[in-house]
Design a protein around this motif. Structure first.
Motif, mmCIF file in Angstrom:
data_model
loop_
_atom_site.group_PDB
_atom_site.id
_atom_site.type_symbol
_atom_site.label_atom_id
_atom_site.label_comp_id
_atom_site.label_asym_id
_atom_site.label_seq_id
_atom_site.Cartn_x
_atom_site.Cartn_y
_atom_site.Cartn_z
ATOM 1 N N CYS A 69 0.834 -1.216 0.000
ATOM 2 C CA CYS A 69 0.000 0.000 0.000
ATOM 3 C C CYS A 69 0.861 1.255 0.000
ATOM 4 O O CYS A 69 0.575 2.216 -0.724
ATOM 5 C CB CYS A 69 -0.925 0.010 1.211
ATOM 6 S SG CYS A 69 -2.189 -1.246 1.161
ATOM 7 N N GLU A 70 1.915 1.243 0.786
ATOM 8 C CA GLU A 70 2.823 2.382 0.833
ATOM 9 C C GLU A 70 3.506 2.605 -0.508
ATOM 10 O O GLU A 70 3.650 3.741 -0.960
ATOM 11 C CB GLU A 70 3.852 2.149 1.934
ATOM 12 C CG GLU A 70 4.915 3.202 2.040
ATOM 13 C CD GLU A 70 6.295 2.649 1.759
ATOM 14 O OE1 GLU A 70 7.132 3.476 1.351
ATOM 15 O OE2 GLU A 70 6.529 1.458 1.944
ATOM 16 N N ILE A 73 0.854 4.073 -3.074
ATOM 17 C CA ILE A 73 0.546 5.475 -2.791
ATOM 18 C C ILE A 73 1.743 6.359 -3.136
ATOM 19 O O ILE A 73 1.591 7.433 -3.728
ATOM 20 C CB ILE A 73 0.122 5.651 -1.317
ATOM 21 C CG1 ILE A 73 -1.241 5.003 -1.087
ATOM 22 C CG2 ILE A 73 0.072 7.126 -0.935
ATOM 23 C CD1 ILE A 73 -1.637 4.929 0.357
ATOM 24 N N SER A 76 2.018 6.712 -6.936
ATOM 25 C CA SER A 76 1.009 7.614 -7.498
ATOM 26 C C SER A 76 1.337 9.068 -7.167
ATOM 27 O O SER A 76 1.143 9.959 -8.004
ATOM 28 C CB SER A 76 -0.376 7.240 -6.982
ATOM 29 O OG SER A 76 -0.462 7.430 -5.597
#
Length: 98
Positions: A69-70, A73, A76
């Protein structure tokens, strides 16, 4: 487990945090340092838990999930920043544009 291996696993997060503190010019280097911290913790936490006789395989899965997830993110944000400012220099974020 060997003492030298445990000391190496203890040293990995510290080196990654030191790298995060010293290399703050590019956003990509900051993201790579955060990934280094995450991957060293994926190795360090389950091994240190097994040394005190707590075996929980879900800890590794949870840490890998947070790492993925890190990374997504951060990637992006890197793409958004490079499209908006044309660079990944962190100093371009603090410039007042009047």
């Amino acid at each position: 487990m060997d003492i030298s291996m445990m000391s190496l696993l203890t040293l990995l997060p510290m080196v990654a945090i030191l790298n995060l503190i010293t290399n703050q010019s590019h956003f990509l280097m900051t993201l790579l340092s955060l990934e280094g911290i995450t991957l060293s913790l994926v190795l360090f936490v389950p091994i240190s838990l097994s040394l005190i006789n707590i075996s929980n395989p879900m800890v590794s899965v949870i840490l890998l999930t947070f790492g993925a997830c890190e990374a997504s993110i951060g990637l992006s944000l890197l793409v958004l920043m490079s499209r908006s400012y044309g660079t990944d220099m962190l100093s371009s974020l603090t410039v007042n544009k009047c």
